[in-house]
Design a protein around this motif. Structure first.
Motif, PDB file in Angstrom:
ATOM      1  N   LEU A 368      -0.703  25.963 -26.867  1.00 22.01           N
ATOM      2  CA  LEU A 368       0.276  25.950 -27.960  1.00 22.01           C
ATOM      3  C   LEU A 368       1.637  25.462 -27.484  1.00 22.01           C
ATOM      4  O   LEU A 368       2.262  24.598 -28.122  1.00 22.01           O
ATOM      5  CB  LEU A 368       0.404  27.358 -28.556  1.00 22.01           C
ATOM      6  CG  LEU A 368       1.472  27.539 -29.644  1.00 22.01           C
ATOM      7  CD1 LEU A 368       1.167  26.649 -30.847  1.00 22.01           C
ATOM      8  CD2 LEU A 368       1.572  29.000 -30.061  1.00 22.01           C
ATOM      9  N   MET A 371       1.603  21.696 -26.839  1.00 20.83           N
ATOM     10  CA  MET A 371       1.503  20.844 -28.024  1.00 20.83           C
ATOM     11  C   MET A 371       2.796  20.851 -28.840  1.00 20.83           C
ATOM     12  O   MET A 371       3.176  19.834 -29.426  1.00 20.83           O
ATOM     13  CB  MET A 371       0.322  21.282 -28.894  1.00 20.83           C
ATOM     14  CG  MET A 371      -1.028  21.018 -28.258  1.00 20.83           C
ATOM     15  SD  MET A 371      -2.417  21.419 -29.342  1.00 20.83           S
ATOM     16  CE  MET A 371      -2.385  20.044 -30.463  1.00 20.83           C
ATOM     17  N   GLN A 372       3.496  21.978 -28.868  1.00 20.87           N
ATOM     18  CA  GLN A 372       4.649  22.092 -29.749  1.00 20.87           C
ATOM     19  C   GLN A 372       5.960  21.608 -29.137  1.00 20.87           C
ATOM     20  O   GLN A 372       6.966  21.450 -29.830  1.00 20.87           O
ATOM     21  CB  GLN A 372       4.827  23.550 -30.183  1.00 20.87           C
ATOM     22  CG  GLN A 372       5.290  24.482 -29.074  1.00 20.87           C
ATOM     23  CD  GLN A 372       5.365  25.933 -29.512  1.00 20.87           C
ATOM     24  OE1 GLN A 372       4.862  26.308 -30.558  1.00 20.87           O
ATOM     25  NE2 GLN A 372       5.977  26.758 -28.681  1.00 20.87           N
ATOM     26  N   CYS A 395      -0.667  23.274 -34.987  1.00 17.53           N
ATOM     27  CA  CYS A 395      -1.272  23.004 -33.678  1.00 17.53           C
ATOM     28  C   CYS A 395      -2.768  23.337 -33.682  1.00 17.53           C
ATOM     29  O   CYS A 395      -3.574  22.640 -33.054  1.00 17.53           O
ATOM     30  CB  CYS A 395      -0.552  23.795 -32.592  1.00 17.53           C
ATOM     31  SG  CYS A 395       1.115  23.196 -32.220  1.00 17.53           S
ATOM     32  N   ARG A 428       0.121  16.549 -28.815  1.00 17.44           N
ATOM     33  CA  ARG A 428       1.575  16.739 -28.768  1.00 17.44           C
ATOM     34  C   ARG A 428       2.300  15.590 -29.451  1.00 17.44           C
ATOM     35  O   ARG A 428       3.208  15.804 -30.267  1.00 17.44           O
ATOM     36  CB  ARG A 428       2.046  16.846 -27.315  1.00 17.44           C
ATOM     37  CG  ARG A 428       3.554  16.857 -27.155  1.00 17.44           C
ATOM     38  CD  ARG A 428       3.971  16.601 -25.728  1.00 17.44           C
ATOM     39  NE  ARG A 428       3.524  17.650 -24.830  1.00 17.44           N
ATOM     40  CZ  ARG A 428       3.646  17.610 -23.500  1.00 17.44           C
ATOM     41  NH1 ARG A 428       4.200  16.537 -22.932  1.00 17.44           N
ATOM     42  NH2 ARG A 428       3.207  18.592 -22.747  1.00 17.44           N
TER      43      ARG A 428
END
Length: 513
Positions: A368, A371-372, A395, A428
């Motif tokens: 997480l 990706m964020q 996500c 991402r």
């Protein structure tokens, strides 16, 4: 009976188990990590003097099994036998003492030590006073290199070597242990065709010497060229073993993914819009010079060239990692100064880097968090607060779309397979909804099923008007996905080819000018 590493070393030396059916075998292997059953009752058998390819999608269990055979992991269940005698390996040193060496995809050399020092570390020859005999160590390295037909200065520091030469040093180091078993994990991922040919010559020589070689690869053409047989894993289970002469490429794909891959390169004709990115005379002193090209909305511009051609350097400069010495960049008809990646992101650019370990993934952070990270600053912030629920849901959707194999989004990225780490990186940048997407080796180290999925995503983004620059060392990928191809050689653009006229021969002619 279980034989200790020291006893097994003596057995190897004496040849006390001479006619075992297999050089190395693993039976009933099970390995579980928190939330993941990596291996479920799998088997593997390696014959002496053969090259045995190991195939499977990312997360299939290939690397986990090889790490068990190399002493990195200890299995929860099952047994490993070497020349018919059961062995229990508790460390990589145990494996080396038993004649099992592994060359990892991410090389493990000491950059500030010499080539010779890397090869003989912990085994350095000593003089009468007990000090390291550097002259003898260099002589032994030269002798080893002659045997392998490698031309590298033993006294040069590893940091000054190309990736290809570092790979050769790793191979030489493994051979220096007089190993019976050599495990190679994606050894050609960063090599040119010429360097691959040299590596295959070395592998054939080692095979003739009776060494058993386990070869992990996602490249089908390599399997048919170098492997005697192959085994396929899927979702942590053993699927089967076949001679490479008995099957076709499509047979292997079906075994790997459990389904048909109907279109590896789903290229489709999409409307090509106006020019989005225009580069003129871009130069980075000492690296590349006078690079000029345009990319339009919906267009996929492939970038081809041999290692050292400057492809990745141009991408880094476009994204502000290494600002240009001279030249201009225009976005949507306006000249811009891209001095940093943050500036590039604000202008709607995204960049998937070539090296997911060093410049991509934040290995100790979760899926997480990885990706964020590119969208936290703006898209999911309201009144200074992060909308955690919305970003986690987004996500999760992206992870499902990319088929990221992970127990949950809280899993640390370092615990994922290389291919799944790559998918996290792609996710991402897709989350930023870029107008210009730069992909540097987007499918390196990714299995055939995931490649097809990523190619479909790239095609979908082009359909939605994203301008895409795709750098790839895989010729079928460049030819199959590009609308146009820009070819580079030693820091200069040597030509452009339209999709209709592009062939492997024409690309290589331009790449070797």
């Amino acid at each position: 009976m279980v034989v200790s590493p020291s006893t097994m070393a003596a057995v190897r030396a004496s040849g006390a188990v001479p006619n075992a059916a297999y050089l190395l075998s693993a039976e009933g292997i099970r390995k579980e990590f928190p939330g993941v059953l990596a291996l479920d009752d799998v088997s593997f058998r390696l014959k002496r003097g053969t090259v045995h390819a190991l195939m499977g999608e990312n997360g299939a269990g290939k690397s986990t099994l090889m790490k068990i055979l190399a002493g990195i992991y200890i299995p929860d269940q099952g047994e490993v036998r070497l020349k018919g005698a059961e062995i229990r390996l508790k460390s990589p040193l145990d494996a080396l003492e038993n004649g099992i060496a592994m060359i990892h995809q991410e090389l493990n050399l000491m950059p500030f030590m010499t080539v010779a020092e890397n090869i003989w570390i912990r085994r350095e020859p000593k003089n009468r006073l007990g000090f390291v005999d550097h002259g003898e160590m260099n002589r032994k390295t030269e002798e080893l290199f002659r045997r392998l037909n490698i031309t590298i200065d033993p006294e040069i520091q590893v940091r000054d070597l190309s990736v290809a030469n570092r790979q050769m040093v790793e191979i030489a180091k493994a051979v220096s242990y007089n190993s019976d078993v050599l495990i190679m994990d994606e050894p050609t991922s960063a090599l040119t065709e010429r360097e691959v040919a040299h590596l295959f010559e070395i592998i054939r020589d080692l095979r003739e010497q009776g060494i058993g070689i386990v070869y992990i690869t996602h490249k089908m053409n390599e399997l048919f060229e170098i492997a005697d047989e192959f085994s396929v894993f899927r979702d942590g289970k053993y699927i089967g073993t076949h001679l490479s002469t008995d099957v076709t490429r499509d047979d292997i794909i079906r075994m790997m993914v459990g389904r048909e891959i109907t279109q590896m390169f789903p290229k489709e004709e999409v409307p090509i819009g106006d020019t989005v990115l225009s580069v003129k005379g871009l130069t980075l002193n000492g690296v590349f010079s006078d690079v000029s090209f345009d990319v339009k909305a919906g267009e996929i511009l492939g970038v081809a060239g041999l290692v050292g051609s400057g492809r990745s350097n141009v991408a880094e400069t476009l994204f502000g990692v290494t600002p240009a010495s001279s030249g201009t960049i225009e976005l949507f008809g306006k000249k811009v100064d891209i001095s940093s990646p943050a500036t590039a992101i604000r202008h709607g650019m995204a960049f998937l880097t070539e090296d997911r370990k060093d410049t991509g993934c934040l290995l100790i952070l979760s899926v997480l968090e990885n990706m964020q990270v590119a969208v936290l600053h703006d898209k999911f912030v309201r009144a200074g607060f992060v909308q955690e629920g919305a970003i986690e849901e987004t996500c999760e959707d992206m992870a499902r779309k990319l088929r990221v194999k992970t127990p949950n989004l809280d899993e640390r990225v370092e615990n994922l397979s290389g291919g799944n780490q790559q998918k996290v990186l792609i996710g991402r940048w897709l989350l930023t909804n870029p107008r210009i997407l730069i992909l540097d080796e987007p499918t390196r180290g990714i299995d055939v099923g995931a490649k097809a999925e990523i190619h479909r995503l790239v095609t979908e983004m082009a359909r939605n008007g994203v301008a895409i620059i795709m750098i790839s060392s895989e010729m079928p990928e460049v030819l199959g996905m590009s609308d146009r191809i820009m070819v580079m050689h030693e820091g200069r653009v040597t030509g452009f080819l339209d999709r209709a006229e592009a062939t492997q021969v024409k690309v290589m002619e331009l790449a070797a000018q």
